[in-house]
Write a protein that holds these residues in place. Structure first.
Motif, PDB file in Angstrom:
ATOM      1  N   HIS A 269      39.291  44.701  32.380  1.00 56.48           N
ATOM      2  CA  HIS A 269      39.283  43.459  33.159  1.00 56.48           C
ATOM      3  C   HIS A 269      38.439  43.611  34.423  1.00 56.48           C
ATOM      4  O   HIS A 269      38.602  44.589  35.168  1.00 56.48           O
ATOM      5  N   ASP A 271      38.650  42.138  37.209  1.00 57.23           N
ATOM      6  CA  ASP A 271      39.403  42.022  38.458  1.00 57.23           C
ATOM      7  C   ASP A 271      40.432  43.138  38.652  1.00 57.23           C
ATOM      8  O   ASP A 271      41.258  43.068  39.564  1.00 57.23           O
ATOM      9  N   LEU A 304      44.604  46.137  41.772  1.00 53.36           N
ATOM     10  CA  LEU A 304      43.757  44.944  41.733  1.00 53.36           C
ATOM     11  C   LEU A 304      42.430  45.222  42.429  1.00 53.36           C
ATOM     12  O   LEU A 304      42.322  46.121  43.272  1.00 53.36           O
ATOM     13  N   LEU A 308      41.786  41.054  46.353  1.00 52.11           N
ATOM     14  CA  LEU A 308      42.883  40.341  45.704  1.00 52.11           C
ATOM     15  C   LEU A 308      44.210  40.886  46.230  1.00 52.11           C
ATOM     16  O   LEU A 308      44.466  42.091  46.159  1.00 52.11           O
ATOM     17  N   PHE A 313      49.468  37.881  44.087  1.00 53.02           N
ATOM     18  CA  PHE A 313      49.343  37.976  42.633  1.00 53.02           C
ATOM     19  C   PHE A 313      50.716  37.966  41.964  1.00 53.02           C
ATOM     20  O   PHE A 313      50.960  37.221  41.005  1.00 53.02           O
ATOM     21  N   GLU A 376      46.231  36.586  33.599  1.00 51.11           N
ATOM     22  CA  GLU A 376      44.991  35.827  33.831  1.00 51.11           C
ATOM     23  C   GLU A 376      45.238  34.653  34.779  1.00 51.11           C
ATOM     24  O   GLU A 376      44.473  34.427  35.724  1.00 51.11           O
ATOM     25  N   ILE A 379      45.844  35.852  38.414  1.00 52.73           N
ATOM     26  CA  ILE A 379      44.603  36.251  39.091  1.00 52.73           C
ATOM     27  C   ILE A 379      43.806  35.014  39.476  1.00 52.73           C
ATOM     28  O   ILE A 379      43.280  34.912  40.600  1.00 52.73           O
ATOM     29  N   HIS A 380      43.712  34.060  38.564  1.00 53.08           N
ATOM     30  CA  HIS A 380      42.983  32.814  38.841  1.00 53.08           C
ATOM     31  C   HIS A 380      43.614  32.075  40.020  1.00 53.08           C
ATOM     32  O   HIS A 380      42.909  31.527  40.883  1.00 53.08           O
ATOM     33  N   LYS A 383      42.660  33.858  43.274  1.00 54.51           N
ATOM     34  CA  LYS A 383      41.248  33.571  43.605  1.00 54.51           C
ATOM     35  C   LYS A 383      41.079  32.147  44.124  1.00 54.51           C
ATOM     36  O   LYS A 383      40.363  31.915  45.095  1.00 54.51           O
TER      37      LYS A 383
END
Length: 389
Positions: A269, A271, A304, A308, A313, A376, A379-380, A383
């Motif tokens: 990944h 990230d 991470l 991040l 998270f 996923e 993390i999105h 961000k």
């Protein structure tokens, strides 16, 4: 039939069960009494003596799982560890401790041993040479943990056991992360195996317990101290633990499979900065882990990518629980610097490589696709929030 010839799931299900002679029930009856007859009996039973019927029979199951002669059940993993260490160490003795160790054990040693004039040395690493360099003339015990918490370092169990035996030193291991399904240290020469039974042995995040397995001689030594310290367990919890262990093999093997897939997913990944898992070929002790483990376990850690926030998270997760402890059937994550290693100083954590961005991931039995999707979206979410702010 000999227990040595029984399969894992058969041991989990049947060894150490109490036969219900009165009603022929399929599960062990529970004996809640704290008072037993003492005249004209073979065993004078008392809960603090670790010998009520449920305690006695569950100990047989754990001994069989760890290929040991005997076992004991305690009120917590720390009760098992502290009782064992005090059983073999007195004023003037010396303990060699692996430096990559559960934070609670490290804190216990640092806070309690000076009060009893017990010496200790933390190794500079986890290679056998590090242990040899730490041994003193008064060393009586060596304590290791592999895979370690939380960085999943791997120690050569047989090499440390052989070193200790050559010098007449007793060895003990925290086998919590591996569980008896993945690793049996007694087969590799270790004297005493310890568990936080709260974790894989319990497996459902609803039991607090500890366990040790060893020879009859060592168990007698530990019992003599344990009966004075009083770290025994209620029989209801003992009964629940016996119930839970019936599915140990099934649960752990499912978690092994999930964790390996999740480790590969995270390792690729963009990230994720780094992944710690002994089942990855990139792990520095991968070959050693493969040689002494039957499965790589359900635990992994990762960092991470820079920028991040680990706390944000975990708060963004919807399926995986940001939660203390580990090894339940549900997946959980936590930050070691806030939980398992919070009692250590920042300097001590830094020296061990435990960063504030490190996340420990206890992989459960859910669908891997669902776990991946949750990571996923979290993390999105982080961000997106950082971009907005």
């Amino acid at each position: 039939m000999s227990e040595e010839k029984l399969g894992l799931n058969t041991i989990c299900t049947h060894v150490g069960e109490i036969k219900d002679e009165q009603f022929k029930g399929a599960v062990s009856p529970i004996y809640m009494s704290t008072s037993y007859q003492f005249e004209d009996v073979d065993v004078k039973r008392y809960p603090r003596y670790f010998n009520t019927p449920n305690q006695e029979f569950l100990s047989k199951k754990i001994a069989a799982l760890e290929h040991a002669e005997a076992a004991m059940i305690f009120g917590s993993g720390m009760a098992a560890i502290s009782t064992t260490l005090f059983a073999f160490l007195k004023a003037g003795d010396h303990l060699v401790v692996q430096n990559t160790l559960y934070g609670g054990t490290t804190n216990f040693i640092r806070e309690e041993f000076p009060k009893h004039n017990i010496e200790y040395t933390f190794t500079n690493g986890f290679n056998v040479s590090d242990f040899e360099n730490a041994i003193k003339p008064n060393t009586k015990l060596i304590l290791i943990e592999t895979p370690s918490n939380p960085l999943l370092t791997i120690t050569d169990i047989k090499a440390v056991a052989d070193l200790a035996k050559s010098k007449g030193i007793v060895t003990c291991i925290d086998n919590t992360f591996a569980s008896p399904v993945n690793q049996n240290p007694i087969d590799l020469g270790i004297d005493i195996v310890m568990h936080s039974a709260t974790k894989y042995l319990g497996g459902h995040s609803d039991i607090l317990a500890g366990a040790i397995a060893s020879s009859n001689e060592h168990i007698d030594t530990i019992w003599n101290v344990g009966k004075n310290l009083g770290g025994s367990l209620s029989d209801f919890t003992v009964w629940m633990l016996e119930r839970s262990i019936k599915t140990l093999g099934l649960r752990v093997k499912a978690q092994n499979r999930n964790a390996k897939k999740m480790a590969k997913f995270l390792d690729a990944h963009i990230d994720i900065k780094k992944v710690y898992y002994p089942g990855l070929k990139s792990h520095p002790q991968y070959e050693l882990a493969k040689s002494q483990m039957k499965g790589f376990g359900g635990m992994l850690s990762f960092e991470l990518a820079d920028g991040l926030d680990a706390s944000q998270f975990q708060k963004a997760l919807k399926l995986i629980k940001p939660s203390m402890s580990l090894a339940g059937v549900e997946s959980t994550m936590l930050s070691p610097h806030k939980t398992s290693h919070a009692l250590l100083t920042q300097e001590q954590r830094d020296s061990l490589g435990i960063s504030d961005n490190l996340i420990r991931f206890s992989v459960g039995i859910e669908s891997r696709k669902d776990l991946m999707n949750d990571i996923e979206q979290a993390i999105h979410s982080v961000k997106k929030s950082q971009l907005i702010s």
